[in-house]
Design a protein around this motif. Structure first.
Motif, short mmCIF file in Angstrom:
data_model
loop_
_atom_site.label_atom_id
_atom_site.label_comp_id
_atom_site.label_asym_id
_atom_site.label_seq_id
_atom_site.Cartn_x
_atom_site.Cartn_y
_atom_site.Cartn_z
N SER A 128 0.83 -1.21 0.00
CA SER A 128 0.00 0.00 0.00
C SER A 128 0.86 1.26 0.00
CB SER A 128 -0.97 0.01 1.19
OG SER A 128 -0.31 0.16 2.41
N ALA A 143 -1.84 3.27 -2.03
CA ALA A 143 -3.19 2.69 -1.96
C ALA A 143 -3.47 2.33 -0.50
CB ALA A 143 -3.27 1.44 -2.82
N SER A 199 -7.61 -1.74 0.24
CA SER A 199 -7.60 -1.89 -1.22
C SER A 199 -6.63 -2.98 -1.65
CB SER A 199 -7.22 -0.58 -1.91
OG SER A 199 -8.23 0.37 -1.77
N SER A 213 -11.29 -7.03 -6.01
CA SER A 213 -11.24 -5.86 -6.87
C SER A 213 -9.84 -5.79 -7.47
CB SER A 213 -11.57 -4.57 -6.10
OG SER A 213 -10.52 -4.25 -5.22
N ARG A 234 -8.06 -6.32 -0.97
CA ARG A 234 -9.06 -6.69 -1.99
C ARG A 234 -8.39 -7.09 -3.29
NH1 ARG A 234 -11.71 -2.33 0.50
NH2 ARG A 234 -11.07 -0.91 -1.16
N TRP A 235 -7.30 -6.41 -3.67
CA TRP A 235 -6.56 -6.78 -4.88
C TRP A 235 -6.02 -8.19 -4.73
CZ3 TRP A 235 -2.63 -2.15 -5.41
CH2 TRP A 235 -3.33 -0.96 -5.64
#
Length: 93
Positions: A42, A47, A51, A60, A54-55
């Protein structure tokens, strides 16, 4: 292991940034091999940790442009890791 790193490097180079489905498994494998945390990733890509989680989980994915940057950065990190291992092996001969 060197074989796992070489395989991860090949996968990183073969994934097209437009291929959203291939991104998560390659990201997950690279993070594990490089012993990176979600926080490390991150911070590197500005990010949030949720996030990145989730990646990694495939829930996502970032935009294709960001995927390209992430894949390139991870490939460079894996290449450096492989080179360091080769230099270490040569020094031990």
């Amino acid at each position: 292991t060197p074989v796992a790193l070489t395989g991860a490097f090949a996968k990183l180079l073969s994934v097209e940034p437009s291929d959203r489905e291939a991104f998560a498994p390659v990201l997950r494998e690279s993070i594990e091999l490089l012993e990176l945390s979600d926080s490390d990733v991150s911070e590197a890509f500005d990010a949030s940790r949720p996030s990145v989680e989730r990646w990694r989980n495939g829930d996502s994915a970032p935009s294709p442009a960001v995927r390209r940057l992430v894949l390139r950065d991870l490939a460079e990190r894996v290449a450096k890791f492989i080179d360091a291992g080769r230099q270490g092996a040569a020094a031990n001969r």
